[in-house]
Write an enzyme that holds these catalytic residues in place. Structure first.
Site, PDB file in Angstrom:
ATOM      1  N   ASN A 138      17.836-108.017 -11.411  1.00 61.44           N
ATOM      2  CA  ASN A 138      19.226-108.489 -11.435  1.00 61.44           C
ATOM      3  C   ASN A 138      20.159-107.573 -10.650  1.00 61.44           C
ATOM      4  O   ASN A 138      21.307-107.350 -11.029  1.00 61.44           O
ATOM      5  CB  ASN A 138      19.723-108.633 -12.871  1.00 61.44           C
ATOM      6  CG  ASN A 138      19.052-109.784 -13.601  1.00 61.44           C
ATOM      7  OD1 ASN A 138      17.998-110.262 -13.191  1.00 61.44           O
ATOM      8  ND2 ASN A 138      19.643-110.217 -14.689  1.00 61.44           N
ATOM      9  N   ARG A 270       6.369-114.405 -16.729  1.00 63.36           N
ATOM     10  CA  ARG A 270       6.537-115.024 -18.038  1.00 63.36           C
ATOM     11  C   ARG A 270       5.641-116.251 -18.149  1.00 63.36           C
ATOM     12  O   ARG A 270       5.103-116.732 -17.159  1.00 63.36           O
ATOM     13  CB  ARG A 270       8.001-115.402 -18.240  1.00 63.36           C
ATOM     14  CG  ARG A 270       8.904-114.193 -18.430  1.00 63.36           C
ATOM     15  CD  ARG A 270      10.368-114.543 -18.472  1.00 63.36           C
ATOM     16  NE  ARG A 270      10.886-114.967 -17.175  1.00 63.36           N
ATOM     17  CZ  ARG A 270      12.179-115.147 -16.902  1.00 63.36           C
ATOM     18  NH1 ARG A 270      13.076-114.933 -17.854  1.00 63.36           N
ATOM     19  NH2 ARG A 270      12.574-115.533 -15.705  1.00 63.36           N
TER      20      ARG A 270
END
Length: 395
Positions: A138, A270
């Site tokens: 991020n 994920r």
């Protein structure tokens, strides 16, 4: 003629399917690679001990058993797109001081932590996400370093330069021997240790290093020896990008969202982020590569190949919005791409929180339909830039 989404023809046989391949290293290269990774992991463990020892000492001094948690925010709590002149103001320097206070002893920063209110307090965690600090995810760490370079240029305060160099050293230390970067460093294990293109992580670091190398504007102060190190790091990073570009038979395609740090093959993150080609993440990297001055023949070929893959695998005549189980026909829609694409067949592929993988978006749970961007139009913008770039660098 409208081009049908490939998953609507999921039962049709696909001609010309290519296998994902990579070159096999020699025994000597493999042995050296193991040695390099062993040394790398030892450095990572060292910095983790440094961070842990620091916070434990603060907790003991404050009589605390657990660190206090700083305020959460989606990004950093302020607009990071600031000029050098902004840091000549009292508000700019207040923010710069807060950034310095949230720098870990190892040299990095957290994400999703509010760095706009007050400096970090003794006994307070360096970020809101336990075990994921420092991180490059991020735009964390790369953003803080960009801002601190501007703050030092504006003020000449040694504190800002010291924090900048400390952070640059962390980035150099965190670079894998093969040139990639993990999501977090010191390493935390699991998919976070993969070479990460997701959320433009690799691109963000490479942009920062490029600014340092050029030494322009806010980066003019950077010392020659650090510029030399970052130049070497950027060269290694570009080499890693070239090596991780997925080969389908005799053709190069694009990149995965993350790649195994040892084998360089696309890897799962994920549960709903499978090992696949990643169209959105590859856009950021392709755009950066087109900005490289005097590109090598190999780099030129890589860029042409990625652009050709995008052109061959777009979805025309349809739109999609979050939550929908089907695409909507729209003759005026701009081309779009599935976020993830099968490594061999180039079919759009979708995942779910239970690890299921589908070729039909209608099978994805409603929670993931609402909460994830399964299609993207971002390649359109980079393909426009490619059209201009290609005129200067014909095949």
């Amino acid at each position: 003629m409208k081009k049908l989404p490939l998953f609507l023809a999921g039962l049709l046989s696909l001609a010309g399917v290519y296998a994902c391949t990579s070159s096999s290293p020699s025994a000597t290269d493999a042995a050296q690679g193991q040695l390099d990774m062993s040394e790398y992991r030892a450095r990572s463990a060292h910095w983790k001990k440094v961070d842990d020892k620091f916070i434990q000492a603060e907790l003991a001094a404050q009589g605390l058993e657990e660190p206090k948690t700083p305020a959460y925010t989606k990004e950093f709590g302020f607009d990071p797109k600031q000029s050098v002149d902004w840091f000549k103001t009292a508000e700019g320097q207040r923010i710069a001081d807060i950034l310095v206070s949230f720098q870990t002893p190892s040299g990095g920063w957290s994400k999703r932590t509010d760095m706009s209110q007050q400096p970090r307090q003794p006994g307070e965690a360096f970020g809101v996400e336990a075990h994921y600090i420092p991180t490059f995810d991020n735009a964390a760490t790369s953003t803080q370093l960009d801002l601190l370079a501007k703050a030092y240029t504006a003020t000449g305060k040694p504190t800002y330069a010291d924090a900048f160099y400390k952070g640059i050293n962390l980035i150099l230390d965190a670079q894998y021997p093969n040139g990639g970067w993990p999501q977090n460093y010191p390493l935390v294990g699991g998919y976070h240790d993969h070479i990460t293109y997701n959320d433009a992580l690799m691109r963000d670091i490479m942009v920062l290093l490029d600014h340092v190398n050029k030494g322009e504007g806010a980066f003019a102060f950077v010392s020659p020896d650090v510029k030399e190190k970052t130049t070497a790091a950027l060269d290694k990073a570009i080499d890693c990008v070239l090596k991780t570009q997925v080969r389908q038979g005799e053709k190069l395609s694009i990149w995965g969202a993350q790649h195994d740090a040892v084998t360089l093959e696309p890897a799962q993150a994920r549960a709903y982020e499978m090992a696949a080609l990643s169209t959105a993440e590859s856009v950021a990297m392709l755009e950066f590569l087109m900005g490289v001055e005097n590109p090598s023949a190999e780099l030129v070929n890589a860029i042409h190949s990625a652009a050709a893959w995008y052109k061959a695998n777009d979805i025309i005549g349809y739109t999609w919005k979050r939550g929908d189980k089907v695409l909507t026909a729209d003759a005026n829609a701009e081309p779009m791409w599935s976020r993830f694409v099968d490594l061999e067949s180039n079919r759009p592929v979708f995942g779910d929180r239970d690890g299921s993988v589908y070729y039909d978006i209608g099978q994805v749970s409603q929670e993931r339909l609402d909460g994830y961007a399964w299609f993207t139009t971002a390649p359109n913008k980079v393909l426009k830039k490619y059209a201009k770039w290609a005129k200067k660098h014909p095949q």
